[in-house]
Write a protein that holds these residues in place. Structure first.
Motif, short mmCIF file in Angstrom:
data_model
loop_
_atom_site.label_atom_id
_atom_site.label_comp_id
_atom_site.label_asym_id
_atom_site.label_seq_id
_atom_site.Cartn_x
_atom_site.Cartn_y
_atom_site.Cartn_z
N LEU A 799 1.43 -7.13 -9.69
CA LEU A 799 0.68 -6.56 -8.42
C LEU A 799 -0.79 -6.39 -8.84
O LEU A 799 -1.61 -6.55 -7.91
N ASP A 800 -1.35 -6.65 -10.01
CA ASP A 800 -2.72 -6.64 -10.13
C ASP A 800 -3.35 -8.03 -9.38
O ASP A 800 -4.64 -7.89 -9.24
N GLU A 801 -2.65 -9.12 -9.09
CA GLU A 801 -3.08 -10.10 -8.65
C GLU A 801 -2.97 -10.10 -6.99
O GLU A 801 -3.49 -11.05 -6.24
N ARG A 802 -2.49 -9.10 -6.50
CA ARG A 802 -2.15 -8.98 -5.08
C ARG A 802 -3.34 -8.06 -4.31
O ARG A 802 -4.14 -7.34 -5.17
N LYS A 805 -3.66 -4.01 0.94
CA LYS A 805 -2.89 -3.91 1.98
C LYS A 805 -1.77 -5.10 2.12
O LYS A 805 -1.05 -5.12 3.20
N ASP A 806 -1.53 -5.65 1.08
CA ASP A 806 -0.59 -6.69 0.86
C ASP A 806 0.92 -5.85 0.64
O ASP A 806 0.84 -4.93 0.08
N PHE A 864 12.13 -0.55 -3.81
CA PHE A 864 10.78 0.03 -3.05
C PHE A 864 10.12 -1.03 -2.22
O PHE A 864 9.92 -2.06 -2.88
N ALA A 865 9.97 -0.50 -1.00
CA ALA A 865 9.04 -1.58 -0.33
C ALA A 865 7.63 -0.74 0.25
O ALA A 865 7.91 0.38 0.64
N GLY A 866 6.56 -1.53 0.19
CA GLY A 866 5.33 -0.85 0.68
C GLY A 866 4.28 -1.72 0.81
O GLY A 866 4.39 -3.03 0.48
N LYS A 867 3.00 -1.12 0.69
CA LYS A 867 1.77 -1.93 0.77
C LYS A 867 1.12 -1.36 -0.57
O LYS A 867 0.88 -0.41 -1.04
N ILE A 868 0.31 -2.38 -0.98
CA ILE A 868 -0.46 -2.24 -2.07
C ILE A 868 -1.89 -1.38 -1.59
O ILE A 868 -2.47 -1.98 -0.52
N LEU A 877 0.95 2.10 -5.07
CA LEU A 877 2.03 1.69 -4.01
C LEU A 877 2.20 2.65 -2.99
O LEU A 877 2.58 3.69 -3.15
N VAL A 878 2.14 2.21 -1.72
CA VAL A 878 2.36 3.15 -0.47
C VAL A 878 3.54 2.93 -0.07
O VAL A 878 3.86 1.86 0.41
#
Length: 984
Positions: A799-802, A805-806, A864-868, A877-878
Motif C-alpha cells: 500500500l506504500d506504493e499506491r 485516493k486509489d 476490506f474495500a476502500g480508498k487510500i 484506509l478509508v
C-alpha cells in the motif's frame, strides 16, 4: 453546672434591671435591647428554658457581636481587676500562624567549609570535569549564578539536590538530562544535576532564577522508573523518616464516575446506572452539563425518565468533589524539623499502603515554604539502561554519555517517520510533525520538541514552510538574526522573547523574564507597563518607534505560544538517544522496550507487530533459552533476533521464572535435558502446576516434546517428583546414605503420551493467543495466503506504493477496534488491520460503521474495500465495504473460546443458596460477553460440572474480583476449552 447556675443568678436579674427582654433557646438566653436605635447589648447565659417564637429568635441570634470597652465597663465596672487583666492577657498573647521565608533543611558539609564555599568548590570541580577549565566565560557564568543563588538563600537546595542525584549516578540509576528551566543553569550542569551545556545551547539562567522573581527553585528530576524508589529511600535515610514524606493528591469525581457512584448509593441496578453512564463521552474535560448538551439521547432520557433525572441531578451535585486521596506520582517534601510541626500526616492506602504522606496537597507545601522535590519515574530511562546493557553484552562499547545527538542514521530514521518507541515523538500527530519538520541536527530536534506542544503547534506551519524554503525567512532587525536564526525567524521559545527584549530595548535579563511572564499570562495592566518601558528602551537605543511597536506586537503574539527552550533541549537529548539506539541497534532497543512493558499483553502485541514490520524476528518463549525479560539471541544466519521473555507468559510470575533460571543454570550444559529433568529440578513449593502448563501451552517446552503429550504426562510426573522431594525433605535415605534416585516414571508416562493426539495448529494458535496475547508459531491468515495473494487483492506492505485516493481491496485480521463519538453524537471506529506483511490503520466513518459494526470484532478475518488516504505522508484506509465472504475455500477458523470455571460453595442453607444465585445472575449479566460459564457443583464426595445454557461473560480482572467478593476467594478455578460438558 454550679458555675453556670451562679452565672444565671447574677446575669438574669441584671438583664431584667436594665429592662432587656429575654429570648431563649434550649441552652442559651439572648438578652437584647428592644429599641433598635439603641446601642446593641448581648448577654448569653446557660438555662433550660425553651422558646417557640422562632422568628423572634432568628432576629436576635443574627445580632451577636463583640462588646465595646464602654459596654464592658458598664457591665463589669465593679470588678476593675477583671477589665485590666483582660488587657494584660491580650498583650501577653502572641500567636503568629504565618510562615515566613523558606523552611530549607540544613546540609552537612565537610569541616572547614560553609554551605556557600562547599557549593562553590563542587561547581569549580565540576567545571574542570565538564569544560576543562573554570576560567573565562565559564568562570564568570559560574560566579554570577552562585552570587544569585547565595543572595536568594538557596545554597542548601542545590546541595541537597546534588547529593541525591550523585547517589543515583554512583549506584547506576539512570538520571534524565533535566526538565524545565533548570537545564539553563551552568551550576546544575557543573554539579552533574542536568546534562545539557547551557553555553553551547544558548540557555538562559534568568528563566530559571532571578532576583526579581523570588520563588523556590524547581528542579524536577527524572529517574529510571524501576529504581526511583531507591532514591527516595536514600533521602529518607539521610534526613530521617520524620522529616521526609510523599505528598498527597486528591482524585475527584468525573462525570461518569459521579453517575456510577450515585447510582450505587440510590440502590439502582448496574444496568440502570450503566445505560446513563455509557452515554457520557470519554473525555478528561467532560462534564455532565457538556454531555447533556452534546448527546441528545442523554438529554431525552433526562426529560422523559424521572429516575434518570434524579440520578443526574444528584450526580451534578457531587461532580468534581474529591472522591479519594492517593500518593502523588512524584512529589516528596523534605523538612528542616519534624514534619508534624508543620504539616498533618497520614498513612497512605492502596498501592502505597503503609507509606507516610502529607494531608495537604502540593500547593500547600510551596505556600508553607517547605522544600518540595519531584522525583519522577521515567520509563524511557529504563529502556535506555536495558538497551545499553544488551548492546554492551553484544561486545559494543557504548554509554549514555557517548551516544551522539546528531547521528545521521538517527535523523534519517526520524525523517522517515519511524518514531515508534522514540521519546515524545511516538504517535500519529507527532509522527506526522516529525516527518514535516524533517530534523537533520540537534537544534531541529529541539525545535520539534517544542512544536509538538499545544501552544507552539500553532506556529508549526510557518516554521515548516520557512525551514523548507516555501517561504522566505525575515528578521525585524539585523540585531535579532542571531536570536531567531536557529528557528528560521519564528520565535517559538520563551528565551527568545527575553533575548529580544534584552538586545533591542536594553532590558536586564530579570526584566525580560518579567515581560515574558506577563505576556504568557496575558495580564493587561502589567503588559501595559512593560509596553511603555519596551518602547522607551528601544527609542533610547536609537531604534525607530515603529520598529519598537512592531517588535512588541510580534512578541505579544508569539509569547503566548512560547515554550521553554531549556525543557525542549533536555527532552531532545532523550529523543536523540532513543532514536540512535533504534536506528543503530534496533534489536537491542526493541528487546529493551518490550521488557519495560512486559506486564501488558496489549503492548506486547503492538511491540511484536512493530518488530515484524521492521524485519526483526521474534522467537517464541523457550524454557532453555529465554530469560525473564525479552532478550537478544544470535541466529545461525548471524543475525540478531528478539527472544520472548518467560515473564511475558500469562500465569507465570517473576518469582517462578527467577527460580527456573537458577535451576537451569545448575543443569549440565545449562539446559534442561527433558521435561522430567525440569520437573525434577524445580522446587514444587515455589513452582505450581498452572504456571508450567501455561509455559507448555505457550510453546516454551516445544524443544523438549510435543505440547499435548507433555500436558498429558505432566500430572503424573509432578506427583512422582513431589513424592521424591517430600521424601528427601524428611531425610529418607537409601542404605548407602544417599538420597534415593529420581523416581522412574517407566512406561506409564510413555503410554499416556502415546495415547494423546498431537495438538493441531488451530489448537496451538488458541493457546498462544491465550497465554502470549498473540500468534507465534503460525498465523490464521497463512492458510488463506498459502497459494499467494488472491487476484484483485493488495498486501498491506504494497500500500506504500499506491497513490492517494486509489481504490484497494485487502484481506486482513482485525487486531484492535477503537470507537469514537463524533461531534454529531454518532459512532465511528479506528480499526487496526494486519496481514502477513504488516498493518494499517483503517477509518470507518459513521455511515459505514452503522452498516458493518457487527463485523468489527477482534481477530475477525475479513475482506476490506476502500480508498487510500495520505495525510502527512502517512497512509490509512478509508473503508467503504466489509465482507466476511472470503475469496478462498478456507474460511476464518472458528476460535475456541475458553470457558470460565466457577466453583460453587457447599452449603446446607437453601435460602442462602438462592440469594447467592440471584447475586451471581446479576453479576454475570453485568459482564456479558462470548465466553461460556461452567459451574463445579459439590455432589456428595464428588463434583459435577455444568455449563450455563443462557449466560456468557467476558473475562476481566474486575469480573474475577467481583466473583470472589460474591462467592469467596476460592470460587475461581480457571479456564478450559474442552467441549465435552454437561449442560445445565
Amino acid at each position: 453546672l454550679e458555675e453556670q447556675q451562679r452565672t444565671n443568678r447574677e446575669l438574669i436579674p441584671l438583664a431584667r434591671e436594665l429592662g432587656l427582654p429575654l429570648v431563649a433557646t434550649n441552652d442559651v438566653h439572648y438578652c437584647h435591647e428592644g429599641d433598635a436605635s439603641a446601642q446593641d447589648v448581648l448577654v448569653c447565659v446557660q438555662t433550660n428554658t425553651t422558646i417557640h417564637d422562632t422568628k423572634r429568635l432568628k432576629s436576635h441570634t443574627n445580632q451577636m457581636y463583640l462588646k465595646s470597652p464602654a459596654e464592658m465597663e458598664r457591665l463589669f465596672g465593679d470588678v476593675s481587676e477583671a477589665l485590666s487583666n483582660t488587657i494584660r492577657i491580650a498583650e501577653m498573647c502572641n500567636l503568629d500562624l504565618g510562615f515566613k521565608g523558606f523552611q530549607l533543611p540544613g546540609f552537612d558539609v565537610p569541616d572547614g567549609h560553609t554551605s556557600e564555599s562547599y557549593l562553590e568548590y563542587l561547581c569549580i570541580k565540576g567545571a574542570h570535569e565538564r569544560y576543562g577549565t573554570a576560567e573565562g566565560v565559564v568562570g564568570e557564568r559560574v560566579a554570577y549564578e552562585l552570587s544569585i543563588i547565595n543572595q536568594m538563600g538557596f545554597t542548601n537546595y542545590f546541595l541537597i539536590t546534588w547529593d541525591f542525584v550523585d547517589f543515583a549516578k554512583r549506584n547506576g540509576i539512570f538520571v534524565g538530562p533535566g526538565r524545565g528551566s533548570a537545564a539553563g543553569s551552568i551550576v546544575t550542569y557543573c554539579l552533574n544535576i542536568t546534562g545539557l551545556d547551557p553555553l553551547e545551547h544558548d540557555l538562559i539562567f534568568e528563566r530559571f532564577l532571578n532576583l526579581d522573581r523570588i520563588s523556590m527553585p524547581d528542579i524536577d528530576i527524572d529517574f529510571a522508573d524501576d529504581r526511583r524508589g531507591e532514591v527516595i529511600d536514600y533521602v529518607v535515610q539521610k534526613y530521617g523518616d520524620d522529616r521526609v514524606a510523599q505528598i498527597v493528591t486528591f482524585g475527584t469525581l468525573k462525570a461518569k464516575a459521579s453517575v456510577r457512584d450515585v447510582g450505587r448509593a440510590l440502590g439502582l441496578t448496574f444496568g440502570e446506572t450503566d445505560r446513563v453512564a455509557r452515554l457520557i463521552p470519554t473525555d478528561p474535560k467532560m462534564t455532565i452539563d457538556i454531555a447533556m448538551a452534546q448527546v441528545s439521547e442523554l438529554s431525552q432520557l433526562y426529560e422523559n425518565d424521572t429516575q434518570v433525572r434524579e440520578l443526574i441531578d444528584f450526580a451534578r451535585k457531587v461532580e468534581g468533589v474529591a472522591r479519594h486521596s492517593s500518593t502523588h506520582a512524584a512529589g516528596v517534601v523534605i523538612s528542616r524539623g519534624p514534619l508534624v510541626e508543620s504539616v498533618p500526616l497520614q498513612r497512605a492506602s492502596g498501592k502505597s499502603d503503609g507509606d507516610i504522606t502529607t494531608q495537604w496537597a502540593m500547593n500547600h507545601m510551596e505556600t508553607l515554604g517547605l522544600l518540595k522535590m519531584d522525583f519522577l519515574g521515567l520509563r524511557t530511562l529504563t529502556v535506555l539502561r536495558k538497551a545499553l546493557d544488551l548492546v554492551t553484552a553484544a561486545g559494543h562499547e557504548l554509554s549514555i554519555e557517548t551516544i551522539p545527538l546528531d547521528d545521521e542514521r538517527a535523523m534519517d530514521l526520524l525523517c522517515r517517520g519511524e518514531t515508534f518507541g522514540v521519546f515524545q515523538l511516538e504517535g500519529g500527530m507527532t509522527t506526522r510533525m516529525t516527518i514535516n519538520v524533517a530534523p537533520r541536527k540537534f537544534n531541529d530536534l529541539t525545535a520539534l520538541m517544542a512544536l509538538i506542544r499545544p501552544g507552539p503547534m500553532e506556529l508549526a506551519p510557518q516554521y515548516i514552510a520557512v525551514r523548507h524554503g516555501r517561504e522566505q525567512v525575515s528578521y525585524p532587525h539585523p540585531s535579532l538574526e542571531p536570536i531567531l536564526a536557529p528557528t528560521h525567524g519564528v520565535p517559538i521559545y520563551q528565551e527568545q522573547v527575553m533575548q529580544i527584549a534584552n538586545v533591542l530595548a536594553g532590558f536586564t535579563m530579570a526584566e525580560s523574564d518579567g515581560l515574558r511572564s506577563a505576556m504568557g499570562k496575558k495580564k493587561p495592566e502589567v503588559m501595559a507597563k512593560y509596553r511603555s518601558r519596551f518602547l522607551e528602551g528601544c527609542t533610547g537605543l536609537g531604534h525607530p518607534e515603529k520598529l519598537a511597536i512592531d517588535v512588541y506586537d510580534m512578541l505579544e503574539k508569539f509569547a503566548g505560544y512560547g515554550f521553554p527552550k531549556a525543557h525542549s533541549a533536555a527532552y531532545a537529548v532523550i529523543g536523540a538517544q532513543t532514536a540512535y539506539l533504534k536506528a543503530v541497534y534496533p534489536v537491542q532497543f526493541m528487546a529493551a522496550l518490550m521488557s519495560t512493558e512486559i506486564g501488558s499483553s496489549d503492548r506486547t502485541v503492538v511491540n511484536v507487530s512493530e518488530c515484524r514490520k521492521s524485519g526483526i524476528q521474534v522467537l517464541p518463549p523457550d524454557v532453555n533459552r529465554s530469560l525473564g525479560d525479552f532478550g537478544v539471541e544470535r541466529l545461525a544466519s548471524d543475525e540478531d533476533a528478539v527472544r520472548f521473555g518467560l515473564v511475558a507468559v500469562r500465569n507465570v510470575g517473576a518469582g517462578v521464572v527467577e527460580h527456573i533460571l537458577v535451576r537451569r543454570s545448575e543443569q549440565p550444559d545449562g539446559e534442561f535435558a527433558s521435561t522430567q529433568a525440569f520437573c525434577d529440578a524445580v522446587d514444587w513449593q515455589l513452582v505450581n502446576k498452572r504456571a508450567v502448563e501455561s509455559l507448555v501451552k505457550a510453546g516454551a517446552f516445544d524443544n523438549l516434546g510435543e505440547r499435548a503429550a507433555i500436558l498429558a504426562t505432566l500430572e503424573v510426573t509432578i506427583v512422582a517428583v513431589q513424592q521424591r522431594q517430600k521424601a528427601a525433605a524428611r531425610g529418607q535415605m537409601d542404605m548407602f546414605g544417599m538420597v534415593a534416585d529420581p523416581i522412574d516414571l517407566g512406561g506409564s508416562a510413555a503410554a499416556l503420551a502415546q495415547d494423546v493426539e498431537p495438538a493441531d495448529d488451530k489448537q496451538k494458535l488458541v493457546w498462544e493467543k491465550e497465554f502470549l496475547g498473540l500468534y507465534m508459531s503460525s498465523h490464521p491468515l497463512i492458510d488463506i495466503f498459502a497459494n499467494g495473494v488472491p487476484t484483485g487483492f493488495t498486501q498491506i506492505l504494497e500500500l506504500d506504493e499506491r497513490n492517494d485516493k486509489d481504490a484497494v481491496r485487502v484481506i486482513g485480521m482485525i487486531t484492535s477496534v477503537r470507537k469514537i463519538t463524533t461531534r454529531a453524537n454518532k459512532l465511528m471506529a479506528i480499526v487496526e488491520i494486519e496481514d502477513l506483511t504488516g498493518s494499517i490503520e483503517a477509518v470507518v466513518f459513521p455511515e459505514k460503521y452503522e452498516a458493518f459494526s457487527s463485523e468489527l470484532a477482534g481477530d475477525a478475518i475479513l475482506e476490506f474495500a476502500g480508498k487510500i488516504e495520505v495525510r502527512a505522508e502517512q497512509r490509512q484506509l478509508v473503508i467503504e465495504t466489509i465482507s466476511n465472504e472470503l475469496p478462498m475455500a478456507i474460511q476464518q477458523p472458528t476460535p475456541i473460546v475458553p470457558a470460565i470455571e466457577i466453583r460453587l460453595p457447599a452449603t446446607e442453607d437453601v435460602w442462602s443458596d438462592i440469594s447467592q444465585m440471584q447475586s451471581l445472575l446479576e453479576l454475570l449479566q453485568r459482564y456479558e460477553g462470548d465466553q461460556s460459564v461452567e459451574f463445579l457443583v459439590p455432589s456428595g464426595s464428588a463434583t459435577r460440572r455444568f455449563r450455563c445454557r443462557n449466560r456468557q461473560v467476558e473475562w476481566s480482572e474486575a469480573l474475577a474480583r467481583d466473583l470472589m467478593e460474591t462467592l469467596g476467594p476460592n470460587c475461581l478455578v480457571g479456564q478450559r476449552t474442552d467441549d465435552h460438558l454437561a449442560v445445565a
